[in-house]
Scaffold this motif. Structure first.
Motif, PDB file in Angstrom:
ATOM      1  N   ALA A  11      38.801  43.253  29.831  1.00 38.90           N
ATOM      2  CA  ALA A  11      37.361  43.061  29.965  1.00 38.90           C
ATOM      3  C   ALA A  11      37.088  41.639  29.482  1.00 38.90           C
ATOM      4  O   ALA A  11      36.514  41.402  28.414  1.00 38.90           O
ATOM      5  N   GLU A  12      37.528  40.700  30.263  1.00 36.24           N
ATOM      6  CA  GLU A  12      37.539  39.291  29.856  1.00 36.24           C
ATOM      7  C   GLU A  12      36.220  38.605  30.230  1.00 36.24           C
ATOM      8  O   GLU A  12      35.915  38.396  31.405  1.00 36.24           O
ATOM      9  N   ASP A  23      30.428  45.792  34.840  1.00 36.52           N
ATOM     10  CA  ASP A  23      31.523  45.921  35.798  1.00 36.52           C
ATOM     11  C   ASP A  23      32.887  45.675  35.161  1.00 36.52           C
ATOM     12  O   ASP A  23      33.927  45.993  35.757  1.00 36.52           O
ATOM     13  N   LEU A  24      32.919  45.116  33.955  1.00 38.15           N
ATOM     14  CA  LEU A  24      34.181  44.910  33.259  1.00 38.15           C
ATOM     15  C   LEU A  24      34.683  46.179  32.568  1.00 38.15           C
ATOM     16  O   LEU A  24      35.816  46.217  32.094  1.00 38.15           O
ATOM     17  N   SER A  25      33.852  47.216  32.518  1.00 38.10           N
ATOM     18  CA  SER A  25      34.251  48.476  31.902  1.00 38.10           C
ATOM     19  C   SER A  25      35.450  49.068  32.632  1.00 38.10           C
ATOM     20  O   SER A  25      35.512  49.063  33.870  1.00 38.10           O
ATOM     21  N   ARG A 355      61.102  55.147  45.679  1.00 35.75           N
ATOM     22  CA  ARG A 355      60.980  54.146  44.610  1.00 35.75           C
ATOM     23  C   ARG A 355      60.500  52.808  45.152  1.00 35.75           C
ATOM     24  O   ARG A 355      60.188  51.901  44.376  1.00 35.75           O
ATOM     25  N   ASN A 356      60.450  52.650  46.459  1.00 38.85           N
ATOM     26  CA  ASN A 356      60.010  51.396  47.068  1.00 38.85           C
ATOM     27  C   ASN A 356      58.485  51.389  47.165  1.00 38.85           C
ATOM     28  O   ASN A 356      57.893  52.286  47.776  1.00 38.85           O
ATOM     29  N   TYR A 357      57.880  50.382  46.565  1.00 33.34           N
ATOM     30  CA  TYR A 357      56.415  50.361  46.541  1.00 33.34           C
ATOM     31  C   TYR A 357      55.904  48.934  46.731  1.00 33.34           C
ATOM     32  O   TYR A 357      56.613  47.951  46.490  1.00 33.34           O
ATOM     33  N   ARG A 358      54.651  48.870  47.139  1.00 32.63           N
ATOM     34  CA  ARG A 358      53.921  47.606  47.205  1.00 32.63           C
ATOM     35  C   ARG A 358      52.745  47.707  46.241  1.00 32.63           C
ATOM     36  O   ARG A 358      51.908  48.597  46.371  1.00 32.63           O
ATOM     37  N   LEU A 359      52.704  46.819  45.256  1.00 33.27           N
ATOM     38  CA  LEU A 359      51.639  46.847  44.268  1.00 33.27           C
ATOM     39  C   LEU A 359      50.447  46.037  44.760  1.00 33.27           C
ATOM     40  O   LEU A 359      50.572  44.861  45.050  1.00 33.27           O
ATOM     41  N   ILE A 360      49.295  46.689  44.837  1.00 34.69           N
ATOM     42  CA  ILE A 360      48.075  46.038  45.329  1.00 34.69           C
ATOM     43  C   ILE A 360      47.080  45.956  44.181  1.00 34.69           C
ATOM     44  O   ILE A 360      46.579  46.973  43.688  1.00 34.69           O
ATOM     45  N   ASP A 361      46.805  44.752  43.730  1.00 34.66           N
ATOM     46  CA  ASP A 361      45.923  44.525  42.590  1.00 34.66           C
ATOM     47  C   ASP A 361      44.472  44.478  43.053  1.00 34.66           C
ATOM     48  O   ASP A 361      44.104  43.622  43.872  1.00 34.66           O
ATOM     49  N   VAL A 362      43.655  45.412  42.551  1.00 32.30           N
ATOM     50  CA  VAL A 362      42.241  45.447  42.916  1.00 32.30           C
ATOM     51  C   VAL A 362      41.360  45.140  41.714  1.00 32.30           C
ATOM     52  O   VAL A 362      40.174  45.474  41.696  1.00 32.30           O
ATOM     53  N   SER A 363      41.922  44.507  40.687  1.00 32.51           N
ATOM     54  CA  SER A 363      41.185  44.207  39.464  1.00 32.51           C
ATOM     55  C   SER A 363      39.949  43.369  39.760  1.00 32.51           C
ATOM     56  O   SER A 363      39.994  42.470  40.597  1.00 32.51           O
TER      57      SER A 363
END
Length: 363
Positions: A11-12, A23-25, A355-363
Protein backbone atom coordinates in the motif's frame (compact mmCIF):
# COMPACT_ATOMS: atom_id res chain seq x y z
CA UNK A 1 0.65 -23.34 -19.43
CA UNK A 2 -1.97 -21.95 -17.03
CA UNK A 3 -2.57 -18.37 -16.00
CA UNK A 4 -1.89 -17.34 -12.40
CA UNK A 5 -2.99 -13.81 -11.57
CA UNK A 6 -1.19 -11.84 -8.87
CA UNK A 7 -1.47 -8.66 -6.88
CA UNK A 8 1.19 -7.49 -4.44
CA UNK A 9 0.64 -6.66 -0.78
CA UNK A 10 1.96 -3.11 -0.91
CA UNK A 11 0.00 0.00 0.00
CA UNK A 12 2.65 2.40 -1.21
CA UNK A 13 1.71 6.07 -0.94
CA UNK A 14 3.99 8.10 -3.22
CA UNK A 15 2.46 11.50 -2.45
CA UNK A 16 2.09 12.38 1.27
CA UNK A 17 -0.59 14.88 0.31
CA UNK A 18 -2.75 12.02 -0.99
CA UNK A 19 -2.65 9.61 1.93
CA UNK A 20 -6.34 8.70 1.69
CA UNK A 21 -6.27 6.14 -1.13
CA UNK A 22 -8.74 3.29 -0.45
CA UNK A 23 -7.77 1.54 -3.68
CA UNK A 24 -4.47 0.63 -2.01
CA UNK A 25 -6.32 -1.61 0.46
CA UNK A 26 -5.49 -5.31 0.08
CA UNK A 27 -9.23 -5.98 0.20
CA UNK A 28 -9.76 -3.67 -2.79
CA UNK A 29 -6.85 -5.32 -4.56
CA UNK A 30 -8.44 -8.71 -3.92
CA UNK A 31 -11.66 -7.55 -5.57
CA UNK A 32 -9.75 -6.37 -8.62
CA UNK A 33 -7.83 -9.65 -8.72
CA UNK A 34 -11.05 -11.66 -8.68
CA UNK A 35 -12.53 -9.55 -11.48
CA UNK A 36 -9.44 -9.61 -13.69
CA UNK A 37 -8.78 -13.33 -13.23
CA UNK A 38 -12.33 -14.37 -14.08
CA UNK A 39 -12.22 -17.18 -11.53
CA UNK A 40 -15.89 -16.75 -10.62
CA UNK A 41 -17.07 -17.84 -14.05
CA UNK A 42 -16.94 -21.43 -12.77
CA UNK A 43 -20.52 -21.05 -11.48
CA UNK A 44 -23.84 -19.73 -12.77
CA UNK A 45 -26.48 -17.52 -11.23
CA UNK A 46 -28.32 -19.35 -8.47
CA UNK A 47 -25.56 -21.91 -7.86
CA UNK A 48 -24.59 -22.89 -4.33
CA UNK A 49 -20.92 -21.97 -3.84
CA UNK A 50 -18.70 -23.28 -1.05
CA UNK A 51 -16.07 -20.79 0.10
CA UNK A 52 -13.45 -23.07 1.65
CA UNK A 53 -11.55 -21.46 4.53
CA UNK A 54 -9.40 -22.59 7.47
CA UNK A 55 -10.54 -21.24 10.84
CA UNK A 56 -7.41 -22.29 12.70
CA UNK A 57 -7.26 -23.54 16.27
CA UNK A 58 -7.54 -21.85 19.65
CA UNK A 59 -4.39 -19.80 20.11
CA UNK A 60 -3.75 -19.29 16.40
CA UNK A 61 -3.31 -15.59 15.62
CA UNK A 62 -2.28 -15.45 11.96
CA UNK A 63 -5.12 -17.15 10.13
CA UNK A 64 -6.53 -15.54 7.01
CA UNK A 65 -8.40 -12.42 8.09
CA UNK A 66 -12.18 -12.53 7.91
CA UNK A 67 -12.28 -9.32 5.82
CA UNK A 68 -10.76 -11.27 2.91
CA UNK A 69 -13.26 -14.11 3.20
CA UNK A 70 -16.08 -11.57 3.33
CA UNK A 71 -14.76 -9.87 0.21
CA UNK A 72 -14.86 -13.20 -1.63
CA UNK A 73 -18.39 -13.87 -0.35
CA UNK A 74 -19.52 -10.44 -1.56
CA UNK A 75 -18.08 -11.11 -5.00
CA UNK A 76 -19.88 -14.46 -5.17
CA UNK A 77 -23.17 -12.77 -4.23
CA UNK A 78 -22.51 -10.03 -6.80
CA UNK A 79 -22.07 -12.74 -9.46
CA UNK A 80 -25.40 -14.34 -8.52
CA UNK A 81 -24.10 -17.24 -6.44
CA UNK A 82 -25.40 -18.46 -3.10
CA UNK A 83 -22.31 -18.74 -0.89
CA UNK A 84 -21.62 -20.51 2.37
CA UNK A 85 -18.29 -20.59 4.19
CA UNK A 86 -17.06 -24.05 5.04
CA UNK A 87 -14.41 -26.09 6.82
CA UNK A 88 -14.10 -29.71 7.96
CA UNK A 89 -13.53 -31.27 11.37
CA UNK A 90 -10.05 -32.16 12.57
CA UNK A 91 -8.59 -35.60 13.18
CA UNK A 92 -9.50 -36.86 16.65
CA UNK A 93 -12.60 -36.77 18.85
CA UNK A 94 -11.78 -34.83 22.03
CA UNK A 95 -10.28 -31.52 20.97
CA UNK A 96 -12.73 -28.75 20.15
CA UNK A 97 -11.91 -28.53 16.45
CA UNK A 98 -12.66 -32.25 16.01
CA UNK A 99 -16.44 -31.71 16.00
CA UNK A 100 -18.64 -29.31 14.07
CA UNK A 101 -19.77 -27.60 17.27
CA UNK A 102 -16.19 -27.00 18.37
CA UNK A 103 -15.12 -25.95 14.89
CA UNK A 104 -17.81 -23.27 14.79
CA UNK A 105 -17.05 -22.10 18.34
CA UNK A 106 -13.37 -21.66 17.44
CA UNK A 107 -14.32 -19.94 14.19
CA UNK A 108 -16.36 -17.39 16.11
CA UNK A 109 -13.58 -16.87 18.67
CA UNK A 110 -11.17 -16.22 15.80
CA UNK A 111 -13.49 -13.69 14.15
CA UNK A 112 -15.40 -15.79 11.63
CA UNK A 113 -19.14 -15.46 12.12
CA UNK A 114 -22.09 -15.39 9.71
CA UNK A 115 -22.38 -11.69 10.48
CA UNK A 116 -18.76 -10.83 9.70
CA UNK A 117 -18.62 -13.12 6.65
CA UNK A 118 -22.10 -12.29 5.32
CA UNK A 119 -22.73 -15.99 4.73
CA UNK A 120 -23.68 -19.03 6.80
CA UNK A 121 -20.97 -21.33 8.15
CA UNK A 122 -21.48 -25.03 7.40
CA UNK A 123 -19.06 -27.75 8.50
CA UNK A 124 -18.74 -29.84 5.37
CA UNK A 125 -18.24 -33.30 6.89
CA UNK A 126 -21.01 -33.15 9.47
CA UNK A 127 -21.27 -33.13 13.23
CA UNK A 128 -18.47 -35.61 13.99
CA UNK A 129 -16.63 -35.71 10.66
CA UNK A 130 -18.23 -38.80 9.15
CA UNK A 131 -20.56 -37.28 6.55
CA UNK A 132 -18.91 -38.09 3.25
CA UNK A 133 -19.11 -39.57 -0.22
CA UNK A 134 -16.56 -42.31 -0.80
CA UNK A 135 -14.76 -42.50 -4.14
CA UNK A 136 -12.02 -44.88 -5.34
CA UNK A 137 -8.57 -43.64 -6.35
CA UNK A 138 -5.63 -45.55 -7.78
CA UNK A 139 -2.91 -44.05 -5.60
CA UNK A 140 0.32 -45.51 -4.30
CA UNK A 141 -0.90 -45.12 -0.72
CA UNK A 142 -4.66 -44.58 -0.77
CA UNK A 143 -7.37 -46.60 -2.51
CA UNK A 144 -10.47 -44.61 -1.56
CA UNK A 145 -11.17 -41.05 -0.44
CA UNK A 146 -13.97 -39.87 1.82
CA UNK A 147 -14.99 -36.51 0.35
CA UNK A 148 -16.79 -34.13 2.71
CA UNK A 149 -20.42 -34.28 1.67
CA UNK A 150 -21.11 -30.54 1.48
CA UNK A 151 -18.08 -30.10 -0.79
CA UNK A 152 -19.32 -32.86 -3.10
CA UNK A 153 -22.87 -31.49 -3.19
CA UNK A 154 -21.94 -27.84 -3.89
CA UNK A 155 -22.13 -26.47 -7.42
CA UNK A 156 -18.68 -24.87 -7.10
CA UNK A 157 -15.89 -24.33 -4.58
CA UNK A 158 -13.70 -21.26 -4.09
CA UNK A 159 -10.60 -22.24 -2.09
CA UNK A 160 -9.38 -19.35 0.06
CA UNK A 161 -5.98 -20.57 1.23
CA UNK A 162 -3.66 -18.99 3.74
CA UNK A 163 -0.40 -20.03 2.09
CA UNK A 164 2.13 -21.01 4.75
CA UNK A 165 4.73 -23.64 5.50
CA UNK A 166 3.85 -27.05 6.88
CA UNK A 167 5.99 -29.28 9.07
CA UNK A 168 4.91 -32.47 7.31
CA UNK A 169 3.78 -31.56 3.79
CA UNK A 170 6.24 -28.70 3.19
CA UNK A 171 3.72 -26.04 2.27
CA UNK A 172 0.07 -25.50 3.04
CA UNK A 173 -1.24 -24.24 -0.28
CA UNK A 174 -4.31 -24.95 -2.37
CA UNK A 175 -3.39 -28.61 -2.90
CA UNK A 176 -3.47 -29.12 0.85
CA UNK A 177 -6.66 -27.06 1.22
CA UNK A 178 -8.33 -29.53 -1.13
CA UNK A 179 -6.57 -32.76 -0.16
CA UNK A 180 -6.84 -32.29 3.60
CA UNK A 181 -9.44 -29.56 4.03
CA UNK A 182 -12.12 -31.05 1.78
CA UNK A 183 -12.08 -34.63 3.09
CA UNK A 184 -13.72 -36.25 6.10
CA UNK A 185 -12.00 -37.53 9.21
CA UNK A 186 -11.13 -41.07 7.97
CA UNK A 187 -9.23 -39.66 4.98
CA UNK A 188 -7.35 -37.28 7.25
CA UNK A 189 -6.31 -40.41 9.14
CA UNK A 190 -5.11 -42.03 5.90
CA UNK A 191 -3.02 -38.95 5.11
CA UNK A 192 -1.24 -38.85 8.45
CA UNK A 193 -1.00 -42.50 9.51
CA UNK A 194 0.12 -45.67 7.75
CA UNK A 195 -1.88 -48.21 9.77
CA UNK A 196 -4.64 -48.67 12.32
CA UNK A 197 -3.78 -47.93 15.96
CA UNK A 198 -2.79 -50.84 18.20
CA UNK A 199 -3.09 -51.27 21.96
CA UNK A 200 0.03 -52.17 23.89
CA UNK A 201 -1.23 -54.79 26.33
CA UNK A 202 1.64 -54.21 28.75
CA UNK A 203 0.80 -50.52 29.09
CA UNK A 204 -3.00 -50.82 28.99
CA UNK A 205 -4.61 -50.39 32.45
CA UNK A 206 -8.15 -51.35 31.33
CA UNK A 207 -9.50 -47.92 32.28
CA UNK A 208 -12.02 -48.12 29.39
CA UNK A 209 -11.53 -44.49 28.34
CA UNK A 210 -10.83 -45.64 24.76
CA UNK A 211 -13.90 -47.88 24.82
CA UNK A 212 -16.11 -44.97 25.85
CA UNK A 213 -14.78 -42.57 23.19
CA UNK A 214 -14.82 -45.00 20.23
CA UNK A 215 -17.70 -44.12 17.84
CA UNK A 216 -17.35 -47.42 15.97
CA UNK A 217 -17.45 -49.75 18.99
CA UNK A 218 -14.20 -51.11 17.61
CA UNK A 219 -12.41 -51.89 20.89
CA UNK A 220 -13.18 -55.43 21.98
CA UNK A 221 -11.22 -57.12 24.77
CA UNK A 222 -8.79 -54.18 24.64
CA UNK A 223 -7.90 -54.86 21.02
CA UNK A 224 -8.88 -52.69 18.05
CA UNK A 225 -11.10 -54.43 15.54
CA UNK A 226 -9.85 -53.18 12.17
CA UNK A 227 -13.17 -53.89 10.45
CA UNK A 228 -15.06 -51.67 12.89
CA UNK A 229 -12.46 -48.92 13.30
CA UNK A 230 -13.67 -45.67 11.69
CA UNK A 231 -10.20 -44.08 11.76
CA UNK A 232 -10.89 -41.15 14.07
CA UNK A 233 -7.86 -41.50 16.43
CA UNK A 234 -10.08 -40.86 19.44
CA UNK A 235 -8.62 -43.86 21.29
CA UNK A 236 -5.13 -42.37 21.18
CA UNK A 237 -6.41 -39.04 22.47
CA UNK A 238 -8.34 -40.66 25.32
CA UNK A 239 -5.55 -42.94 26.54
CA UNK A 240 -3.74 -41.49 29.58
CA UNK A 241 -1.17 -44.27 29.69
CA UNK A 242 0.27 -44.04 26.17
CA UNK A 243 -0.97 -47.56 25.50
CA UNK A 244 -2.33 -46.80 22.03
CA UNK A 245 0.41 -47.04 19.42
CA UNK A 246 0.07 -44.85 16.34
CA UNK A 247 2.01 -44.98 13.10
CA UNK A 248 2.60 -41.48 11.73
CA UNK A 249 4.10 -40.80 8.32
CA UNK A 250 6.30 -37.87 7.31
CA UNK A 251 7.95 -36.19 4.35
CA UNK A 252 7.10 -37.29 0.83
CA UNK A 253 4.63 -39.92 2.03
CA UNK A 254 2.45 -37.19 3.55
CA UNK A 255 2.75 -35.01 0.43
CA UNK A 256 1.72 -37.85 -1.86
CA UNK A 257 -1.20 -38.87 0.33
CA UNK A 258 -2.50 -35.29 0.25
CA UNK A 259 -2.29 -35.32 -3.55
CA UNK A 260 -4.15 -38.63 -3.73
CA UNK A 261 -6.93 -37.31 -1.50
CA UNK A 262 -7.18 -34.17 -3.64
CA UNK A 263 -7.58 -36.42 -6.67
CA UNK A 264 -10.49 -38.13 -4.93
CA UNK A 265 -12.12 -34.77 -4.22
CA UNK A 266 -11.84 -33.83 -7.89
CA UNK A 267 -13.59 -37.08 -8.86
CA UNK A 268 -16.83 -35.79 -7.35
CA UNK A 269 -16.25 -32.02 -7.41
CA UNK A 270 -14.27 -30.65 -10.33
CA UNK A 271 -15.61 -27.09 -10.23
CA UNK A 272 -12.86 -25.31 -8.28
CA UNK A 273 -11.15 -21.93 -8.28
CA UNK A 274 -8.24 -20.95 -6.05
CA UNK A 275 -7.01 -17.93 -4.11
CA UNK A 276 -3.65 -18.17 -2.34
CA UNK A 277 -3.02 -15.45 0.24
CA UNK A 278 0.75 -15.11 0.68
CA UNK A 279 0.34 -13.09 3.88
CA UNK A 280 1.60 -13.89 7.38
CA UNK A 281 3.54 -16.88 6.01
CA UNK A 282 4.23 -18.81 9.21
CA UNK A 283 6.54 -21.85 9.54
CA UNK A 284 3.60 -24.12 10.34
CA UNK A 285 -0.07 -24.76 9.65
CA UNK A 286 -2.93 -22.82 11.23
CA UNK A 287 -4.04 -26.05 12.93
CA UNK A 288 -1.32 -25.44 15.55
CA UNK A 289 -2.57 -23.78 18.76
CA UNK A 290 -0.07 -20.93 18.31
CA UNK A 291 1.44 -18.81 15.54
CA UNK A 292 5.10 -18.03 15.11
CA UNK A 293 6.29 -14.87 13.34
CA UNK A 294 6.23 -14.86 9.52
CA UNK A 295 9.30 -16.28 7.78
CA UNK A 296 9.14 -13.78 4.89
CA UNK A 297 7.43 -10.41 4.34
CA UNK A 298 3.86 -10.35 3.03
CA UNK A 299 4.03 -11.08 -0.69
CA UNK A 300 0.51 -10.70 -2.09
CA UNK A 301 -2.46 -12.70 -3.35
CA UNK A 302 -2.74 -15.13 -6.28
CA UNK A 303 -5.74 -16.43 -8.23
CA UNK A 304 -6.02 -19.32 -10.66
CA UNK A 305 -8.18 -22.19 -11.85
CA UNK A 306 -5.25 -24.62 -11.72
CA UNK A 307 -4.36 -26.01 -8.30
CA UNK A 308 -0.82 -27.05 -9.23
CA UNK A 309 0.05 -23.86 -11.10
CA UNK A 310 -1.00 -21.58 -8.24
CA UNK A 311 0.98 -23.57 -5.68
CA UNK A 312 4.01 -23.71 -7.97
CA UNK A 313 3.87 -19.93 -8.45
CA UNK A 314 3.41 -19.39 -4.70
CA UNK A 315 6.43 -21.56 -3.84
CA UNK A 316 8.53 -19.76 -6.45
CA UNK A 317 7.61 -16.34 -5.08
CA UNK A 318 8.24 -17.49 -1.52
CA UNK A 319 11.68 -18.83 -2.38
CA UNK A 320 12.67 -15.53 -3.94
CA UNK A 321 11.67 -13.57 -0.83
CA UNK A 322 14.00 -12.32 1.86
CA UNK A 323 14.05 -14.57 4.93
CA UNK A 324 13.15 -12.91 8.21
CA UNK A 325 15.47 -14.04 11.00
CA UNK A 326 14.15 -15.43 14.27
CA UNK A 327 11.27 -17.51 12.93
CA UNK A 328 10.66 -21.01 14.25
CA UNK A 329 12.24 -22.69 11.24
CA UNK A 330 14.76 -21.32 8.81
CA UNK A 331 14.71 -22.21 5.11
CA UNK A 332 17.45 -24.83 5.22
CA UNK A 333 16.04 -26.86 8.09
CA UNK A 334 12.53 -26.64 6.66
CA UNK A 335 13.43 -28.02 3.24
CA UNK A 336 15.56 -30.77 4.82
CA UNK A 337 12.70 -32.71 6.39
CA UNK A 338 9.81 -31.96 4.04
CA UNK A 339 9.30 -32.55 0.32
CA UNK A 340 7.64 -29.57 -1.33
CA UNK A 341 8.91 -30.44 -4.79
CA UNK A 342 7.75 -34.01 -4.36
CA UNK A 343 4.19 -32.86 -3.76
CA UNK A 344 4.18 -30.59 -6.81
CA UNK A 345 5.78 -33.24 -9.01
CA UNK A 346 3.35 -35.92 -7.89
CA UNK A 347 0.36 -33.59 -8.26
CA UNK A 348 1.21 -33.00 -11.91
CA UNK A 349 2.00 -36.67 -12.50
CA UNK A 350 -1.32 -37.66 -10.91
CA UNK A 351 -3.25 -35.30 -13.18
CA UNK A 352 -4.22 -32.51 -10.81
CA UNK A 353 -2.79 -29.73 -12.98
CA UNK A 354 0.39 -28.31 -14.45
CA UNK A 355 3.51 -26.73 -12.97
CA UNK A 356 3.85 -24.54 -16.07
CA UNK A 357 2.31 -21.14 -15.45
CA UNK A 358 2.24 -17.57 -16.68
CA UNK A 359 2.21 -14.98 -13.91
CA UNK A 360 0.00 -11.99 -14.70
CA UNK A 361 0.49 -9.02 -12.38
CA UNK A 362 -2.70 -6.99 -11.88
CA UNK A 363 -1.41 -4.90 -8.95
Amino acid sequence: MKDVFYTNARAEVTDPGKWYQPDLSAVKKLGKLIDESGILDIFSKGDIVAVKAHFGDRGTTRTLRSVFIRAVVEKVIEAGGKPFVTETTGLGMLRARCTAVGRINIAEENGYTPQTLKAPIIIADGLLGFDYIEVPVSGKHIRSVKVAKAIAESDAVICCTHFKLHMQAGVGGSIKNVGVGCVAKPSKFDIHLSDYPRIDQERCTRCDECVRICPGNAIVDYQINRERCVKCLGCSEACRDDAVKTFWVFGRDVSERIVECAKGVFEVQSNFAYLNFLLDITPHCDCHPYSDIPVVPDLGIMASKDVVAIDRASVDLYREAENLSGALLNHRKFWDWTDVEGMLDYAEEFGLGTRNYRLIDVS
